[in-house]
Design a protein around this motif. Structure first.
Motif, PDB file in Angstrom:
ATOM      1  N   ILE A   1       8.359  10.624   0.096  1.00 20.72           N
ATOM      2  CA  ILE A   1       7.993  10.152  -1.237  1.00 20.72           C
ATOM      3  C   ILE A   1       9.167  10.299  -2.204  1.00 20.72           C
ATOM      4  O   ILE A   1       9.459   9.396  -3.001  1.00 20.72           O
ATOM      5  N   ALA A   2       9.869  11.416  -2.152  1.00 19.14           N
ATOM      6  CA  ALA A   2      10.979  11.647  -3.071  1.00 19.14           C
ATOM      7  C   ALA A   2      12.175  10.757  -2.750  1.00 19.14           C
ATOM      8  O   ALA A   2      12.890  10.319  -3.660  1.00 19.14           O
ATOM      9  N   LEU A   3      12.408  10.483  -1.457  1.00 16.19           N
ATOM     10  CA  LEU A   3      13.608   9.757  -1.058  1.00 16.19           C
ATOM     11  C   LEU A   3      13.427   8.241  -1.101  1.00 16.19           C
ATOM     12  O   LEU A   3      14.245   7.523  -1.683  1.00 16.19           O
ATOM     13  N   THR A   4      12.366   7.729  -0.508  1.00 16.47           N
ATOM     14  CA  THR A   4      12.197   6.274  -0.401  1.00 16.47           C
ATOM     15  C   THR A   4      10.843   5.777  -0.861  1.00 16.47           C
ATOM     16  O   THR A   4      10.642   4.565  -0.964  1.00 16.47           O
ATOM     17  N   ASN A   5       9.887   6.689  -1.089  1.00 18.63           N
ATOM     18  CA  ASN A   5       8.515   6.321  -1.449  1.00 18.63           C
ATOM     19  C   ASN A   5       7.898   5.389  -0.403  1.00 18.63           C
ATOM     20  O   ASN A   5       7.070   4.531  -0.732  1.00 18.63           O
ATOM     21  N   GLY A   6       8.310   5.571   0.850  1.00 16.99           N
ATOM     22  CA  GLY A   6       7.755   4.765   1.929  1.00 16.99           C
ATOM     23  C   GLY A   6       8.411   3.410   2.106  1.00 16.99           C
ATOM     24  O   GLY A   6       8.101   2.686   3.050  1.00 16.99           O
ATOM     25  N   GLY A   7       9.316   3.035   1.226  1.00 13.04           N
ATOM     26  CA  GLY A   7       9.941   1.707   1.264  1.00 13.04           C
ATOM     27  C   GLY A   7      11.323   1.729   1.895  1.00 13.04           C
ATOM     28  O   GLY A   7      11.738   2.749   2.445  1.00 13.04           O
ATOM     29  N   PRO A   8      12.021   0.615   1.821  1.00 11.04           N
ATOM     30  CA  PRO A   8      11.569  -0.657   1.228  1.00 11.04           C
ATOM     31  C   PRO A   8      10.447  -1.301   2.046  1.00 11.04           C
ATOM     32  O   PRO A   8      10.494  -1.288   3.271  1.00 11.04           O
ATOM     33  N   GLY A   9       9.439  -1.810   1.376  1.00 12.48           N
ATOM     34  CA  GLY A   9       8.249  -2.301   2.070  1.00 12.48           C
ATOM     35  C   GLY A   9       7.514  -1.135   2.696  1.00 12.48           C
ATOM     36  O   GLY A   9       7.115  -0.200   2.018  1.00 12.48           O
ATOM     37  N   ARG A  10       7.359  -1.185   4.013  1.00 12.30           N
ATOM     38  CA  ARG A  10       6.779  -0.077   4.779  1.00 12.30           C
ATOM     39  C   ARG A  10       7.791   0.503   5.763  1.00 12.30           C
ATOM     40  O   ARG A  10       7.427   1.133   6.748  1.00 12.30           O
ATOM     41  N   ALA A  11       9.073   0.321   5.474  1.00 11.08           N
ATOM     42  CA  ALA A  11      10.120   0.681   6.426  1.00 11.08           C
ATOM     43  C   ALA A  11      10.158   2.172   6.727  1.00 11.08           C
ATOM     44  O   ALA A  11      10.599   2.575   7.807  1.00 11.08           O
ATOM     45  N   THR A  12       9.716   3.008   5.795  1.00 10.68           N
ATOM     46  CA  THR A  12       9.727   4.457   6.023  1.00 10.68           C
ATOM     47  C   THR A  12       8.325   5.056   5.907  1.00 10.68           C
ATOM     48  O   THR A  12       8.190   6.245   5.631  1.00 10.68           O
ATOM     49  N   GLU A  13       7.317   4.238   6.097  1.00 15.21           N
ATOM     50  CA  GLU A  13       5.938   4.739   6.091  1.00 15.21           C
ATOM     51  C   GLU A  13       5.721   5.667   7.278  1.00 15.21           C
ATOM     52  O   GLU A  13       6.089   5.357   8.406  1.00 15.21           O
ATOM     53  N   LEU A  14       5.145   6.838   7.029  1.00 18.81           N
ATOM     54  CA  LEU A  14       4.803   7.800   8.069  1.00 18.81           C
ATOM     55  C   LEU A  14       3.305   8.084   7.995  1.00 18.81           C
ATOM     56  O   LEU A  14       2.652   7.760   6.990  1.00 18.81           O
ATOM     57  N   PRO A  15       2.712   8.690   9.030  1.00 18.09           N
ATOM     58  CA  PRO A  15       1.268   8.944   8.994  1.00 18.09           C
ATOM     59  C   PRO A  15       0.799   9.701   7.760  1.00 18.09           C
ATOM     60  O   PRO A  15      -0.279   9.417   7.228  1.00 18.09           O
ATOM     61  N   ALA A  16       1.589  10.661   7.282  1.00 19.16           N
ATOM     62  CA  ALA A  16       1.169  11.437   6.109  1.00 19.16           C
ATOM     63  C   ALA A  16       1.123  10.562   4.859  1.00 19.16           C
ATOM     64  O   ALA A  16       0.191  10.671   4.050  1.00 19.16           O
ATOM     65  N   THR A  17       2.113   9.690   4.671  1.00 12.90           N
ATOM     66  CA  THR A  17       2.099   8.797   3.518  1.00 12.90           C
ATOM     67  C   THR A  17       1.008   7.742   3.670  1.00 12.90           C
ATOM     68  O   THR A  17       0.396   7.328   2.680  1.00 12.90           O
ATOM     69  N   PHE A  18       0.767   7.306   4.903  1.00  7.90           N
ATOM     70  CA  PHE A  18      -0.339   6.373   5.159  1.00  7.90           C
ATOM     71  C   PHE A  18      -1.669   7.005   4.776  1.00  7.90           C
ATOM     72  O   PHE A  18      -2.507   6.373   4.124  1.00  7.90           O
ATOM     73  N   MET A  19      -1.865   8.249   5.176  1.00  8.74           N
ATOM     74  CA  MET A  19      -3.116   8.944   4.881  1.00  8.74           C
ATOM     75  C   MET A  19      -3.344   9.054   3.375  1.00  8.74           C
ATOM     76  O   MET A  19      -4.432   8.778   2.875  1.00  8.74           O
ATOM     77  N   TYR A  20      -2.317   9.441   2.638  1.00  6.59           N
ATOM     78  CA  TYR A  20      -2.449   9.561   1.190  1.00  6.59           C
ATOM     79  C   TYR A  20      -2.736   8.204   0.558  1.00  6.59           C
ATOM     80  O   TYR A  20      -3.599   8.081  -0.328  1.00  6.59           O
ATOM     81  N   SER A  21      -2.017   7.191   1.008  1.00  7.98           N
ATOM     82  CA  SER A  21      -2.183   5.860   0.432  1.00  7.98           C
ATOM     83  C   SER A  21      -3.598   5.334   0.616  1.00  7.98           C
ATOM     84  O   SER A  21      -4.232   4.865  -0.337  1.00  7.98           O
ATOM     85  N   TYR A  22      -4.117   5.428   1.834  1.00  6.55           N
ATOM     86  CA  TYR A  22      -5.446   4.872   2.099  1.00  6.55           C
ATOM     87  C   TYR A  22      -6.550   5.730   1.485  1.00  6.55           C
ATOM     88  O   TYR A  22      -7.612   5.206   1.141  1.00  6.55           O
ATOM     89  N   THR A  23      -6.305   7.015   1.331  1.00  6.06           N
ATOM     90  CA  THR A  23      -7.350   7.885   0.777  1.00  6.06           C
ATOM     91  C   THR A  23      -7.438   7.786  -0.738  1.00  6.06           C
ATOM     92  O   THR A  23      -8.528   7.681  -1.297  1.00  6.06           O
ATOM     93  N   PHE A  24      -6.277   7.797  -1.415  1.00  3.13           N
ATOM     94  CA  PHE A  24      -6.283   7.968  -2.863  1.00  3.13           C
ATOM     95  C   PHE A  24      -5.849   6.736  -3.653  1.00  3.13           C
ATOM     96  O   PHE A  24      -6.074   6.696  -4.865  1.00  3.13           O
ATOM     97  N   THR A  25      -5.216   5.760  -3.036  1.00  7.76           N
ATOM     98  CA  THR A  25      -4.810   4.573  -3.786  1.00  7.76           C
ATOM     99  C   THR A  25      -5.520   3.312  -3.307  1.00  7.76           C
ATOM    100  O   THR A  25      -5.735   2.397  -4.102  1.00  7.76           O
ATOM    101  N   ARG A  26      -5.893   3.251  -2.052  1.00 10.81           N
ATOM    102  CA  ARG A  26      -6.614   2.087  -1.537  1.00 10.81           C
ATOM    103  C   ARG A  26      -8.122   2.324  -1.457  1.00 10.81           C
ATOM    104  O   ARG A  26      -8.865   1.441  -1.044  1.00 10.81           O
ATOM    105  N   ASN A  27      -8.533   3.538  -1.803  1.00 12.61           N
ATOM    106  CA  ASN A  27      -9.965   3.873  -1.822  1.00 12.61           C
ATOM    107  C   ASN A  27     -10.639   3.618  -0.476  1.00 12.61           C
ATOM    108  O   ASN A  27     -11.724   3.057  -0.400  1.00 12.61           O
ATOM    109  N   GLN A  28      -9.966   4.027   0.591  1.00 12.84           N
ATOM    110  CA  GLN A  28     -10.518   3.940   1.944  1.00 12.84           C
ATOM    111  C   GLN A  28     -10.544   5.345   2.531  1.00 12.84           C
ATOM    112  O   GLN A  28      -9.825   5.662   3.480  1.00 12.84           O
ATOM    113  N   MET A  29     -11.374   6.212   1.938  1.00 12.16           N
ATOM    114  CA  MET A  29     -11.369   7.620   2.308  1.00 12.16           C
ATOM    115  C   MET A  29     -11.739   7.836   3.772  1.00 12.16           C
ATOM    116  O   MET A  29     -11.200   8.738   4.428  1.00 12.16           O
TER     117      MET A  29
END
Length: 299
Positions: A241-269
């Motif tokens: 999150i501090a270095l790339t925020n998962g970007g550019p696009g989803r290039a640095t998306e990891l399971p932990a960032t995926f979990m946070y995104s779907y739980t708290f920003t996409r409302n898919q708990m």
């Protein structure tokens, strides 16, 4: 009289035995509720239709089916394989090399060891922010080198979809390799010098000495390093999150960032809880066999 003294001694012995349990019981109760209780609750949510708030509509394994059909999850898992593999291998290789160097009883060993260990004292947020500045083409390494006259020099990995994941590896290795070095150095200092001297008397070269004697005896250190690094790789969130925020696009998306995104920003708990459960199962699959082997060896 004697019976009264004996009764007092018996009550005193009981109190001494019970006091540690009494003192620790509040902490144990809090751990049971706020650690294991919430682990169970997360697993339960992964089997429900929870969205923005917890819900109790039972859907079984539907969230897991949805999770493994999502392209974003596939990208996160593939990125984890790349990041985790390089992170573990490079940290172990670099840590072992630094440990061997310090094991030569070089001058100012304590000062050098402190420098190697210093990054571990920083949080991953600080590390990610610092490396973000350093790798930013506008203000970081590329800009500085070009200002020296090397105008053809480019280093834009942090903005390149194909190379951005490697910037996470660089920052993570910088932070953790000193800690791995300390683990290997402790293992090297625990090897019997008499065995090494006997091998040298028999004519063993330094390469053969390390390959046949030293490195095989570092197996426990390798196992410990693997478990720690794998655990850190799987739950990596703040550094990304501090270095790339998962970007550019989803290039640095990891399971932990995926979990946070779907739980708290996409409302898919429900899906977020399912991904968290998969992460927990992966960590358990690494740690439980390690603990079992360690306990078996002690017995």
């Amino acid at each position: 009289m004697a019976q009264a003294v004996s009764a007092r001694k018996g009550s005193g012995d009981w109190l001494r035995e019970a006091l540690p349990k009494i003192v620790l019981s509040p902490s144990l109760a809090l751990v049971l509720i706020f650690v294991y209780g919430f682990i169970f609750f997360t697993f339960y949510l992964s089997l429900t239709d929870s969205r923005i708030l917890p819900s109790f509509g039972w859907v079984g394994l539907e969230n897991y089916d949805k999770l493994f059909s999502l392209r974003a999850w596939d990208i996160a898992v593939n990125n984890l394989l790349v990041f985790g593999g390089l992170y573990i291998v490079i940290c172990c290789a670099l840590g072992l090399g630094l440990a061997i160097l310090l094991d030569q009883k070089i001058r100012s060993e304590g000062f050098i060891r402190t420098i190697y260990l210093y990054p571990m004292a920083l949080s991953f947020i600080v590390t990610g922010t610092a490396w973000k500045w350093f790798l930013d083409p506008g203000i970081g390494l590329e800009s500085v080198v070009q200002s020296w006259g090397f105008t053809s020099f480019t280093f834009d990995w942090i903005k390149n979809r194909d190379m951005a994941i490697y910037t996470i590896v660089i920052a993570a290795v910088w932070q953790t390799s000193g800690f791995v070095m300390a683990m290997f150095l402790a293992g090297l200092r625990g090897i019997d010098n008499e065995v090494l001297k006997a091998a040298q008397i028999d004519g063993a070269s330094n390469w053969a000495l390390y390959r046949r004697i030293v490195i095989p005896q570092l197996r426990p250190a390798f196992m410990s390093a693997f478990v720690v690094l794998a655990h850190m790789a799987i739950k990596s969130y703040d550094l990304v999150i501090a270095l790339t925020n998962g970007g550019p696009g989803r290039a640095t998306e990891l399971p932990a960032t995926f979990m946070y995104s779907y739980t708290f920003t996409r409302n898919q708990m429900g899906i977020g809880a399912a991904s968290a459960t998969i992460m927990l199962m992966t960590i358990a699959a690494i740690i439980v066999p390690y603990l079992w082997s360690e306990l078996r060896e002690k017995k």
